[in-house]
Scaffold this active site. Sequence first.
Site, short mmCIF file in Angstrom:
data_model
loop_
_atom_site.label_atom_id
_atom_site.label_comp_id
_atom_site.label_asym_id
_atom_site.label_seq_id
_atom_site.Cartn_x
_atom_site.Cartn_y
_atom_site.Cartn_z
N TYR A 220 0.81 10.40 -2.27
CA TYR A 220 2.36 9.28 -2.26
C TYR A 220 2.40 9.08 -1.29
O TYR A 220 2.03 8.56 -0.67
CB TYR A 220 2.86 10.76 -2.45
N CYS A 221 3.15 7.67 -1.93
CA CYS A 221 4.33 6.96 -1.35
C CYS A 221 5.36 6.75 -2.18
O CYS A 221 5.88 7.84 -2.76
CB CYS A 221 3.20 5.36 -0.89
N THR A 222 6.31 6.23 -1.31
CA THR A 222 7.57 5.46 -1.42
C THR A 222 7.56 5.26 -3.46
O THR A 222 8.32 6.23 -3.88
CB THR A 222 8.14 4.35 -0.95
N GLY A 224 4.87 4.55 -5.36
CA GLY A 224 3.57 4.21 -6.16
C GLY A 224 2.30 2.93 -5.96
O GLY A 224 1.32 3.45 -5.39
N ILE A 251 7.89 9.09 -5.21
CA ILE A 251 8.34 10.04 -4.19
C ILE A 251 10.22 10.27 -5.37
O ILE A 251 10.62 10.71 -5.33
CB ILE A 251 8.58 10.28 -2.54
#
Length: 617
Positions: A220-222, A224, A251
């Site tokens: 996961y990241c901010t 995508g 997220i």
Amino acid sequence: MDATAPPPTSTQHNGDGSYGVLLYYKYAEVPDAPALAAFYEARCRALALVGRVRVGPDGVNATLGGRMAALEKHVEEMSSNCLFDGTDFKLASCEDPVDERVARECGFTSLSVRLVKELVTLCSNPSLTTPEISFAGRHLSAAEFHSVLQSVGTSTNSEAATEKNDVVVLDARNLYETRIGKFDVPNVETLHPDIRQYSDLPLWIDEHTEKLRGKSIMMYCTGGIRCEMASAYIRSKGEGFENVFQLYGGIQRYLEQFPDGGYFDGKNFVFDHRISVGSLKDNILGTCLICGLTYDDYSSRCRCSHCRMLVLVCSTCQDSTKEYVCELCLRNGKPCCQTSVRQDCQTESELSESSSYGKPSISNKVSTAKAPMSNGSEQLKKLRILCLHGFRQNASNFKGRTSALAKKLKHIAELVFIDAPHELSFVYQPKPDPCSDKPSPPSFTARTKFAWLVSPNTSCHTEQEWKIADGPFDPLQYEKQTEGLEESYTYLENTIAENGNFDGILGFSQGAAMAALLCRQQQKTCSSPKFRFGIFCSGYPAPVGDLDSEPIRLPSLHCFGGGGEGHDRQIASRASTELACMFEEDRRTIVEHDMGHIIPTRPPYIDRIKEFLCNFI
């Protein structure tokens, strides 16, 4: 855990006068990146949008702010382009930017549209091959991602226990983001690489392959985009690394789906003026670097004195701390934070100056020479350099053109940009219009351009109208620009007086000519220039002012295109050499390159620039 990407979604709003932020990216082959960048420049300015757009041959990455109606119009326009089929436009309403310093640092006071070689730089090491985006991990929607975490995090039987050991959660973000928010799943291992920047991730992956081999990796990241390339890098390792899944929409989409936070604790760090976005949970994960109390507000933009990474320092400790050292630098043996209570006699203006990013008209970051504090101790600072743009440019586009330079010098120098005082009319070269007998000016709204010196009888006014250029580009036009020196000199003196001292001055093209004139004039009136050094890129001696034989007594670096292949077609190397000869021979450094009318940022040229600047730290 097989799943397909969910259909693109766009949050609907009523289109009133509220402010909003739009994030999206699209990996796709762009047939004409310059044309698409020009389209973004024109349409975003027409809609009064600010923020950052990066256009490359592999796609587009955009973070934009503005009125909701304008953002919705932009989404509508881009959705009509088949290039953006399937794009996830993440649109959120929020308050207008209130912290000007944060907004300026995040690029939310102006529009920056740039052509790039790749959307995100995963591998800073040129020896590492960038993976194909087709290798990217499988997308899981927020609901699917949550369901997987729930199934392995809450089951208790032996079969489920085995499944837990087969699943790891991997955070693809930087340490300063993880500090204030991250996924926390009971009994499931979550890996936090603790990296300063995204390009450090491949090395971390290489060093921890045994933690990833044979696992189902939930990334996961901010929003995508970082997971796309990072998951491709993991899967490119072959057998044992096939099962990589990424949270589609990042997220941000997860918190929209699970407003109570779900398995995500804390806040989602975002790269715009909002700083962070939280859930309905009222929990704080971050702690103050100095006192250790819970704290997660990055609005003060405190940074590590060594690596310049953001650090969390509460408002109380900010009043007593003069130097910060992040966790990573401490691990690497850097000296700890030094604290010293400020003297009560320090004035309000001194306090604001030491923490200010400058006037709104002057842009970039913070000021590493050591400057004395009011209590007699020393504070680590970066060299502060005043930057003068070229003819028919402005502070904003010069800042954009030198963004790579600023990034390479970020640990040692602060670049400060200003507009020249002479505003220029808009001009264009006529092109045949098949629908009309007369050529028409460009249809987009241009940003005002300025100059330090102008030709006699030049029409300088504030009316934004287009006129046909007098003729084709004249490579010797700079020899005719002889007016406006006194106004520019007075303007620069006032700018320096209003915004504090600068360690050095950097000029490009006509800006270099003006910088040299300023240094010569200061030497005549004050026996020496007010700067400690000067950098003159693609410069020339302006045919104006006092050109006597006395050399300018200022350490100087002159960077310009040589006379061979790839030479500067606008300013001849002969002219740049003549400018260099105006400075004392034993104090000048000359760097010739083969890259035309630009400031080079690749080795060995950037190394020569850094070496020169390090003499003044």
